[in-house]
Design a protein around this motif. Structure first.
Motif, PDB file in Angstrom:
ATOM      1  N   LEU A  12       0.544  -1.063   0.189  1.00  0.00           N
ATOM      2  CA  LEU A  12       0.394   0.049  -0.328  1.00  0.00           C
ATOM      3  C   LEU A  12       0.772   1.399  -0.327  1.00  0.00           C
ATOM      4  N   ASN A 201      -3.013   3.327  -9.546  1.00  0.00           N
ATOM      5  CA  ASN A 201      -3.367   4.568  -8.640  1.00  0.00           C
ATOM      6  C   ASN A 201      -4.425   4.796  -9.203  1.00  0.00           C
ATOM      7  N   ILE A 204      -9.238   4.896  -5.671  1.00  0.00           N
ATOM      8  CA  ILE A 204      -9.297   3.373  -4.439  1.00  0.00           C
ATOM      9  C   ILE A 204      -9.646   4.726  -3.344  1.00  0.00           C
ATOM     10  N   THR A 205     -10.867   4.276  -3.090  1.00  0.00           N
ATOM     11  CA  THR A 205     -11.051   4.679  -1.990  1.00  0.00           C
ATOM     12  C   THR A 205     -11.844   4.201  -1.074  1.00  0.00           C
ATOM     13  N   ALA A 210      -9.882  -1.394  -3.292  1.00  0.00           N
ATOM     14  CA  ALA A 210      -8.483  -1.191  -3.308  1.00  0.00           C
ATOM     15  C   ALA A 210      -7.907  -3.178  -3.975  1.00  0.00           C
ATOM     16  N   ILE A 224      -2.830   5.337  -2.815  1.00  0.00           N
ATOM     17  CA  ILE A 224      -4.160   6.522  -2.366  1.00  0.00           C
ATOM     18  C   ILE A 224      -3.569   7.337  -2.254  1.00  0.00           C
ATOM     19  N   ALA A 227      -7.896   9.933  -1.229  1.00  0.00           N
ATOM     20  CA  ALA A 227      -8.724   9.241  -0.332  1.00  0.00           C
ATOM     21  C   ALA A 227      -8.353   8.668   1.065  1.00  0.00           C
ATOM     22  N   ALA A 228      -6.476   9.220   0.959  1.00  0.00           N
ATOM     23  CA  ALA A 228      -6.163   9.641   2.824  1.00  0.00           C
ATOM     24  C   ALA A 228      -5.851  10.528   3.090  1.00  0.00           C
ATOM     25  N   ILE A 238      -7.647  -1.060   4.355  1.00  0.00           N
ATOM     26  CA  ILE A 238      -7.319  -1.909   3.533  1.00  0.00           C
ATOM     27  C   ILE A 238      -6.194  -2.884   4.008  1.00  0.00           C
TER      28      ILE A 238
END
Length: 336
Positions: A12, A201, A204-205, A210, A224, A227-228, A238
């Protein structure tokens, strides 16, 4: 995950985002489950090496390795010099920005604008790889310049031939900016064409998304970004889902409050109090996005000028939330 000679806790990745992925944010994401994080973009213009902004972006003190620094520019020689400079100052991996869609970057033919000039891409990649022969070099790019010119497969092959060790692909063209939905078929095609690691990429929320992207593209990892923002715990969510197939419950009010407070303290220390307060505003806004009654709080926060008052207002807001409900129930669409 073994990646470019480093052992990562997982696959990740934190996407490099200008104005976001500073050292405090990278450290926080790693603490909350990210296996890898790339720095903000650092200019290849040697005249700016001494600026406070550039020095902050290249500050990795206390950060968990590997240290990956992203550089941007359009001149092969300057990019090579920037790579060497950053390696000499602690970078363990050099990442080349060919994905930024911002006008001010593309107008100087850097970022995703480079995808229009494949011969120049090869010259830049070869120059950077040659300048830091003992340091892995990676590349982040998009699916193409626009829908009529999706040349990600060609760029990926150029990258591999130039000695690039891994690529990350945002599943949109430069013309798309961040609109519409990410296209994963192009990422899957690239993965089938090259032997180096490919990181997917775009959009991806959630943990489920994911897994879907990993399964659909065959990518070696996922990256990500947006979304982070305000949800750094998305990485542990995730990771848990990929390992167990189970969804973690949303974080409790007290934990979100604690995470945000530590983040604010790091921002004040890293930027100084005056700048730290200003930088903190957007993070506070992201942390409280999707929470009922937060709009008034965010508006008031933008008027606060000092860290003590900012912390007091933050505490008051979260104490009120905790009194009303032990959990903050985020709407996925709003929080993404």
């Amino acid at each position: 995950m073994d990646f470019l000679g480093f052992h990562l806790s997982n696959n990740l990745f934190v996407a490099p985002m200008a104005g976001v992925t500073d050292r405090p944010f990278r450290q926080l994401c790693k603490q909350l489950g990210a296996g890898f994080a790339v720095s903000e973009m650092v200019t290849s213009n040697s005249l700016l090496y001494g600026s406070a902004k550039t020095l902050r972006r290249a500050n990795h003190t206390g950060e968990v390795s590997p240290i990956s620094v992203q550089i941007a520019g359009a001149d092969p020689k300057m990019m090579a010099e920037a790579a060497k400079y950053n390696v000499d100052h602690g970078a363990q991996i050099i990442d080349i920005n060919m994905g930024c869609p911002a006008k001010k970057v593309c107008n100087v033919m850097a970022g995703s604008a480079l995808m229009q000039q494949e011969p120049l891409v090869a010259k830049i990649l070869e120059a950077v790889v040659a300048a830091v022969p003992n340091t892995p070099v990676t590349l982040k790019f998009r699916t193409g310049w626009n829908s009529e010119n999706k040349n990600a497969p060609t760029i990926a092959r150029i990258a591999e031939a130039s000695g690039i060790r891994a690529v990350a692909i945002h599943g949109r063209t430069r013309a798309d900016q961040y609109m519409g939905e990410a296209e994963y078929d192009t990422i899957a095609l690239v993965k089938s064409l090259v032997r180096i690691p490919v990181i997917a990429n775009g959009d991806i929320t959630t943990p489920q998304k994911a897994k879907f992207v990993l399964d659909t593209t065959g990518a070696d990892g996922v990256m990500i970004g947006r979304a982070a923002q305000g949800r750094p715990w998305i990485f542990r969510e995730i990771a848990h889902y990929l390992n167990t197939g189970q969804i973690l419950p949303p974080p409790r009010v007290a934990e979100i409050h604690t995470v945000l407070r530590h983040h604010l303290a790091d921002l004040y220390e890293f930027y100084g109090e005056e700048t730290g307060v200003k930088i903190a505003r957007k993070h506070i806004s992201w942390y409280t996005k999707g929470i009922a009654s937060a709009a008034h709080f965010r508006h008031a926060m933008n008027q606060i000028q000092n860290p003590v008052a900012q912390l007091v207002a933050t505490d008051e807001f979260f104490y009120a939330q905790a009194a009303a409900n032990d959990r903050l129930l985020f709407d996925e669409a709003q929080a993404a």
